[in-house]
Design a protein around this motif. Sequence first.
Motif, PDB file in Angstrom:
ATOM      1  N   ASN A 132      31.714  40.070  41.387  1.00 37.38           N
ATOM      2  CA  ASN A 132      31.325  40.473  40.041  1.00 37.38           C
ATOM      3  C   ASN A 132      30.115  41.409  40.059  1.00 37.38           C
ATOM      4  OD1 ASN A 132      31.667  39.992  37.004  1.00 37.38           O
ATOM      5  ND2 ASN A 132      29.503  39.571  37.324  1.00 37.38           N
TER       6      ASN A 132
ATOM      7  N   SER B  31      28.260  39.058  45.452  1.00 32.46           N
ATOM      8  CA  SER B  31      29.475  38.602  44.772  1.00 32.46           C
ATOM      9  C   SER B  31      30.326  39.786  44.352  1.00 32.46           C
ATOM     10  CB  SER B  31      29.117  37.778  43.529  1.00 32.46           C
ATOM     11  OG  SER B  31      28.597  38.620  42.506  1.00 32.46           O
TER      12      SER B  31
ATOM     13  N   THR C 194      40.068  31.475  37.617  1.00 29.42           N
ATOM     14  CA  THR C 194      38.764  31.979  38.072  1.00 29.42           C
ATOM     15  C   THR C 194      38.307  33.217  37.308  1.00 29.42           C
ATOM     16  OG1 THR C 194      39.664  33.460  39.785  1.00 29.42           O
ATOM     17  CG2 THR C 194      39.304  31.145  40.390  1.00 29.42           C
TER      18      THR C 194
ATOM     19  N   SER D  62      34.741  34.023  36.417  1.00 26.63           N
ATOM     20  CA  SER D  62      33.792  34.462  37.439  1.00 26.63           C
ATOM     21  C   SER D  62      33.612  35.972  37.459  1.00 26.63           C
ATOM     22  CB  SER D  62      34.259  34.010  38.831  1.00 26.63           C
ATOM     23  OG  SER D  62      34.380  32.604  38.891  1.00 26.63           O
ATOM     24  N   TYR D  63      34.370  36.665  36.589  1.00 24.26           N
ATOM     25  CA  TYR D  63      34.330  38.129  36.588  1.00 24.26           C
ATOM     26  C   TYR D  63      34.028  38.663  35.184  1.00 24.26           C
ATOM     27  CZ  TYR D  63      36.937  37.000  40.828  1.00 24.26           C
ATOM     28  OH  TYR D  63      37.341  36.447  42.017  1.00 24.26           O
TER      29      TYR D  63
END
Length: 438
Positions: free
Chosen positions: A154, A152, A180, A183-184
């Motif tokens: 991240n 990913s 989003t 997601s980080y």
Amino acid sequence: MARFVALVLALAQAAAALALPLDARSSSPKLVFAHHIVGNTFTYTQDTWTNDILLAASKGIDAFALNIGPDSWELGQVSSAFAAAESLSANTTFKLFISFDMSVFPCSQASHASTIQQYIQQFAGHPNQLQVSGRPFVSTFSGESCTFGTGSVNQGWTNVVRTSGLNAYFVPSFFVDPATFGSYPVADGVFGWNSGWPTGNFNITFDPDQSYIANLGGRAYMAAASAWFFTHYSPQTFDKNFIYRGDDWLLAQRWEALIAHRDAVDFVEVNTWNDYGESHYVGPIEGVQPASQAWVDGFDHTAWLDLIAHYITAFKTGAPAPITRDRTFLWARLAPANANAPADTVGRPANWQWTSDALWAIIQLTSPATVTLTCGPSALTAPLPAGTSKLRLALVAECDVASSVTRGGQSVAFKPEGMHFSTAPAAYNFNAFVVASP
């Protein structure tokens, strides 16, 4: 040169006196940066960096975001920039940080992380590295597709900025849907690169910023501020030929919005100090241009720096900046948007219909006065109050721009050299011609 350095040094010291030291602001910073393209600095010496730093500091800018690519020579220029900043440490608290241009750095394999980590490690402990919350500040342009060989984005960035003894304060510019952002979690904040200009045929608003802020969950928000965007590369070169809308005093309106929402904005990055190819530079035209001379040479933008300095003071303090002298700031394109330039084989830029033929003026007055703007058959006279006002003058014919401020029967004229509106241009140059009265 010595007198220039002495003058700018004095201005830098005055600007520093108006602001709290960086360390005192670190827990709740209100900082302003300028995006500096290292790729355009191949011919820089340490003295060039010194002059850039002194000029930026004198306008209230706290740090340069050093945009770097993978070219090996750029490390030497970054080192030179840090050396220049350190040599001035007795006079200014100016800082630097690296903004990795991930549109050109490879980032698909685990081995690609080492170059980025080495850059961060080399300067993390430098006295002029920007620290936020006791951690070295690191940013990017793009990078939303970088996995560094993990499963990913991240995790990839976590491996880069949170391992090998690193604990960077990471504020990337990821071009993703703000929804989003969750997601980080590796990001301590996010930079809204395109928040500085409208990307469609409409006036700029704070709505894109609000979307970022609402989805950050309390993490830091870095907003962009810009005044212009025009790039004119042929398909045989970089294949970029378009504008973003700079009408309606974009620079002023953007800063006014940032000041109005300053409680929600932690950092502002001026886009840019020296990106000549996209015409949003505010620093001197120097170094090596990226084949942009056709629309940059003769179009100095440094007059915008004084206007930016005015807004920076208000952004940092929350109070209107004092006006100590009358100033007239003027900018415009120097040809009609629909003019033909058949010798220019690159062609008219995309989105040319989004801009109107106008002179944009910001007037700063210490007390009420009458201001006149003229260009050929177009003329506008307006009584204006003390403070900052905006005026717009339509440009309709071949003409030279002029202005005047009249107060108590005394008139001071300003006739900027070279500000000539031509209805038969030699090329499609949609760059802004920018001037300010002495």
